[in-house]
Scaffold this active site. Structure first.
Site, short mmCIF file in Angstrom:
data_model
loop_
_atom_site.label_atom_id
_atom_site.label_comp_id
_atom_site.label_asym_id
_atom_site.label_seq_id
_atom_site.Cartn_x
_atom_site.Cartn_y
_atom_site.Cartn_z
N ASP A 1 0.83 -1.20 0.00
CA ASP A 1 0.00 0.00 0.00
C ASP A 1 0.87 1.25 0.00
O ASP A 1 1.64 1.48 0.93
CB ASP A 1 -0.90 0.00 1.25
CG ASP A 1 -1.81 1.22 1.31
OD1 ASP A 1 -2.99 1.09 0.96
OD2 ASP A 1 -1.33 2.30 1.73
N TYR B 1 2.96 10.01 -0.54
CA TYR B 1 4.12 9.47 0.18
C TYR B 1 5.43 9.71 -0.57
O TYR B 1 6.50 9.53 -0.02
CB TYR B 1 3.97 7.96 0.41
CG TYR B 1 2.74 7.53 1.16
CD1 TYR B 1 1.93 8.44 1.85
CD2 TYR B 1 2.35 6.19 1.17
CE1 TYR B 1 0.79 8.02 2.53
CE2 TYR B 1 1.22 5.77 1.85
CZ TYR B 1 0.44 6.69 2.52
OH TYR B 1 -0.69 6.26 3.17
N LYS C 1 -2.94 5.95 -4.10
CA LYS C 1 -4.01 6.88 -3.73
C LYS C 1 -3.85 8.22 -4.43
O LYS C 1 -2.72 8.66 -4.70
CB LYS C 1 -4.02 7.08 -2.21
CG LYS C 1 -4.02 5.80 -1.40
CD LYS C 1 -4.00 6.09 0.09
CE LYS C 1 -3.69 4.83 0.89
NZ LYS C 1 -2.27 4.45 0.83
N HIS D 1 -7.59 9.70 -1.43
CA HIS D 1 -6.85 9.63 -0.17
C HIS D 1 -7.61 10.26 1.01
O HIS D 1 -7.65 9.71 2.10
CB HIS D 1 -5.48 10.30 -0.34
CG HIS D 1 -4.45 9.82 0.62
ND1 HIS D 1 -3.10 9.90 0.37
CD2 HIS D 1 -4.55 9.22 1.83
CE1 HIS D 1 -2.42 9.40 1.38
NE2 HIS D 1 -3.28 8.99 2.29
N ILE E 1 -2.65 -2.97 7.26
CA ILE E 1 -1.40 -2.69 6.54
C ILE E 1 -0.33 -2.14 7.49
O ILE E 1 0.03 -0.97 7.42
CB ILE E 1 -1.64 -1.72 5.37
CG1 ILE E 1 -2.52 -0.53 5.81
CG2 ILE E 1 -2.29 -2.43 4.20
CD1 ILE E 1 -2.61 0.58 4.77
#
Length: 273
Positions: free
Chosen positions: A43, A48, A73, A104, A224
């Site tokens: 994920d 990020y 996302k 997101h 996750i």
């Protein structure tokens, strides 16, 4: 590894590996370690800034693409340009398709998330994302999407851990056939010292983290966890073999304290750019 079958028939490994806050320069190594440990569900997110590292790890692993489940996302500040953002994520990952694409955050102040959802439906129709879903959506955000949706979200990913279970939101999501996926599943470590967790760890010959992850799995959550340590990765993965009793589960349910760690989706408005 147990799987959850999403509302469109796509199976997702119930225990995956998250890369939130993994530095871009370390992502390839860490994800390679995770894949070697046995994870097949990764994920990530555009926000990020480590999609490229995830993609490089996938390419280096030699694991057939059909054996992997990859989630990314939509960045908050790109809800008006969802198609372009998605294509940029595919390019960064070096993939022809992803298994799950999520909005997101709703960022209700922008008023764009329902528009973004319609674009996700178009992306799904092309086959470039096998499933589509949302993240951090509260009841009112789900209602707004569902009012005009042709496709019901497959997943709602949100903060969920023993001291912040969001049981009403989880119940609402499931009532619509939307799978619940937990991020910060260990309360960023804060929930691991609870006496009920440490007691069950001793009883089952497990770590506190394994007990909390086993609780998530027993509850039906997709989960996750993340770790940069390969030994810890394997420990977390081994939680799938732990069987908690109904009484064990209830003892962890009792830890609910309303202890949110992250932002409140009702007001969160950061762009992530």
């Amino acid at each position: 590894m147990p799987q959850v079958v999403l509302n469109n028939g796509v199976p997702i490994p119930q225990l995956g590996f998250g890369v939130f806050q993994v530095p871009p320069e370390e992502t390839q190594r860490i994800v390679e370690d995770a894949l070697e440990a046995g994870y097949r569900h990764i994920d990530t997110a555009a926000a990020y800034r480590n999609e490229a590292g995830v993609g490089a790890a996938i390419a280096a692993s030699g694991i057939p693409r059909e054996e992997l489940f990859i989630t990314t996302k939509l960045r908050n500040g790109e809800q008006a340009n969802t198609r372009e953002a998605f294509e940029n994520s595919l390019k960064a990952l070096g993939l022809d398709f992803v298994d799950l694409y999520l909005i997101h955050w709703p960022v209700p102040s922008q008023g764009l998330y329902t528009q973004a959802w319609k674009t996700l439906e178009e992306i799904h129709a092309t086959g470039q994302s096998r499933a589509i879903g949302v993240s951090n959506f509260l009841d009112e955000h789900l209602d707004a999407v569902l009012a005009d949706a042709d496709i019901v979200p497959a997943v709602n990913q949100f903060e969920l851990h023993p001291t912040f279970q969001q049981a009403p939101l989880a119940a609402t999501s499931r009532s619509h056939g939307i799978a619940v996926e937990a991020y910060s599943p260990l309360g960023q470590g804060a929930d691991l010292d609870a006496p009920s967790v440490t007691g069950l760890a001793k009883e089952h010959g497990a770590t506190p983290a394994q007990i909390v992850l086993a609780w998530h799995l027993a509850t039906g959550n997709i989960v996750i966890p993340k770790s940069a340590d390969s030994a810890r990765m394997r420990e977390n993965l081994a939680a799938a073999a732990i069987r908690l009793t109904a009484e064990d589960v209830e003892s962890i349910n009792a830890l609910e304290a309303g202890s949110r760690i992250g932002a409140d989706p009702a007001v969160a408005a950061f762009s992530q750019l």
